[in-house]
Design a protein around this motif. Structure first.
Motif, PDB file in Angstrom:
ATOM      1  N   ALA A   1       0.836  -1.208   0.000  1.00 29.20           N
ATOM      2  CA  ALA A   1       0.000   0.000   0.000  1.00 29.20           C
ATOM      3  C   ALA A   1       0.868   1.255   0.000  1.00 29.20           C
ATOM      4  CB  ALA A   1      -0.936  -0.016   1.204  1.00 29.20           C
TER       5      ALA A   1
ATOM      6  N   SER B   1      -4.293  -8.046  -5.929  1.00 31.09           N
ATOM      7  CA  SER B   1      -3.487  -7.451  -6.992  1.00 31.09           C
ATOM      8  C   SER B   1      -3.677  -5.943  -6.950  1.00 31.09           C
ATOM      9  CB  SER B   1      -3.918  -7.970  -8.372  1.00 31.09           C
ATOM     10  OG  SER B   1      -3.723  -9.360  -8.484  1.00 31.09           O
ATOM     11  N   LEU B   2      -2.557  -5.219  -6.954  1.00 37.92           N
ATOM     12  CA  LEU B   2      -2.588  -3.756  -6.976  1.00 37.92           C
ATOM     13  C   LEU B   2      -1.606  -3.307  -8.041  1.00 37.92           C
ATOM     14  CD1 LEU B   2      -3.685  -1.146  -5.705  1.00 37.92           C
ATOM     15  CD2 LEU B   2      -1.731  -1.197  -4.129  1.00 37.92           C
ATOM     16  N   GLU B   3      -2.113  -2.486  -8.980  1.00 40.38           N
ATOM     17  CA  GLU B   3      -1.301  -2.133 -10.153  1.00 40.38           C
ATOM     18  C   GLU B   3      -0.883  -3.440 -10.849  1.00 40.38           C
ATOM     19  OE1 GLU B   3      -0.872   0.970 -11.166  1.00 40.38           O
ATOM     20  OE2 GLU B   3      -1.694   2.009  -9.417  1.00 40.38           O
TER      21      GLU B   3
ATOM     22  N   GLY C   1      -8.281   0.153  -4.091  1.00 41.32           N
ATOM     23  CA  GLY C   1      -8.065  -0.054  -5.515  1.00 41.32           C
ATOM     24  C   GLY C   1      -7.585  -1.439  -5.895  1.00 41.32           C
ATOM     25  N   ALA C   2      -7.339  -2.294  -4.904  1.00 41.55           N
ATOM     26  CA  ALA C   2      -6.829  -3.633  -5.198  1.00 41.55           C
ATOM     27  C   ALA C   2      -7.969  -4.583  -5.569  1.00 41.55           C
ATOM     28  CB  ALA C   2      -6.072  -4.184  -3.997  1.00 41.55           C
TER      29      ALA C   2
ATOM     30  N   PRO D   1      -5.415  -2.903   0.387  1.00 43.58           N
ATOM     31  CA  PRO D   1      -5.214  -1.530  -0.111  1.00 43.58           C
ATOM     32  C   PRO D   1      -6.354  -1.075  -1.007  1.00 43.58           C
ATOM     33  CG  PRO D   1      -3.220  -2.843  -0.372  1.00 43.58           C
ATOM     34  CD  PRO D   1      -4.314  -3.802  -0.005  1.00 43.58           C
TER      35      PRO D   1
ATOM     36  N   ALA E   1      -1.302   4.066  -1.525  1.00 41.50           N
ATOM     37  CA  ALA E   1      -2.714   3.714  -1.348  1.00 41.50           C
ATOM     38  C   ALA E   1      -3.051   3.576   0.129  1.00 41.50           C
ATOM     39  CB  ALA E   1      -3.033   2.407  -2.067  1.00 41.50           C
TER      40      ALA E   1
END
Length: 240
Positions: A85, A141-143, A126-127, A124, A90
């Motif tokens: 994060a 998964s983030l980005e 947006g994940a 985080p 994030a």
């Protein structure tokens, strides 16, 4: 077009201390090869927040995908989610969908969803959740970073959940020739072969059996006809 690239980040003091042997890199490499995603780098870091954050940012910028293993459990040293994060700026907190998964799991198990277990629902902003059919607690998964558990059975299940989402390239094909001659005897032949087939990787892996030196020569590439041609030529030149 070249295949997508990937890196792996193995997180945990227990790996670096030698107490636990990592099995996840071997499994991930095999699965990515099938998917046509080229694993280019593997790093190992301790349970140190700054080291994790630095490695995640560097790998995320350099490769199409990053896979992490370890550090998303219920204990105080499970700091991976917070580090990911921070690496992407994030916010992170208990998320309702992750909490609902854990509530159902622990209710069915007859166990309490205490504060320690609830830490595994901290995701985080947006994940996207990664399904965990083994023990329910999700990865995420983030980005372009896919965050998964370190326990091999759970890691493997999470990899199976993630890979269908990813666009791969051409699977890597390989053929192996066992040569009962030392590397010094065949080095020039291999060098010429590699020059003549620049799209292929030609690797030599020596062995010694009963005092006799030899090498397993592996020819790899995404074009099966070229792999066949190079292997056939090599076998002829080595009189195998």
């Amino acid at each position: 077009m070249p295949n997508p690239t990937a890196a792996m980040l193995v997180i945990g003091d227990e790996i670096l201390s030698g107490r636990t042997r990592d099995a996840n890199m071997h499994y991930l490499a095999q699965e990515l090869t099938k998917q046509g995603i080229d694993l280019k780098e593997v790093r190992m870091v301790s349970d140190d927040a700054s080291a994790i954050e630095e490695a995640v940012r560097a790998l995320s910028e350099s490769f199409d995908h990053v896979f992490t293993s370890g550090g998303i459990g219920p204990t105080h040293d499970d700091i991976t989610a917070d580090c990911i994060a921070r690496a992407f700026g994030a916010a992170i907190d208990v998320r309702d969908d992750a909490r609902a998964l854990l509530e159902r799991h622990y209710e069915n198990s007859g166990l309490e969803l205490n504060s320690a277990r609830l830490r595994m629902a901290r995701i985080p902003d947006g994940a996207t959740l990664i399904e965990n059919p083994v023990s329910t607690a999700p990865g995420f998964s983030l980005e372009n970073v896919h965050v998964m558990a370190g326990i091999p059975t759970i890691f493997q299940a999470m990899v199976a959940s993630v890979l269908p989402r990813l666009t791969g390239g051409d699977p890597l094909l390989s053929q192996t020739l066992r040569v009962n001659r030392g590397e010094g005897d065949i080095a020039s032949i291999l060098s010429t072969l590699a020059d003549d087939f620049p799209d292929l990787a030609v690797g030599s892996y020596p062995f010694q059996v009963n005092g006799v030196f030899g090498s397993n020569v592996v020819v790899r590439g995404t074009d099966g006809s070229k792999v066949d041609a190079a292997t056939t030529r090599l076998a002829k030149e080595l009189e195998l």
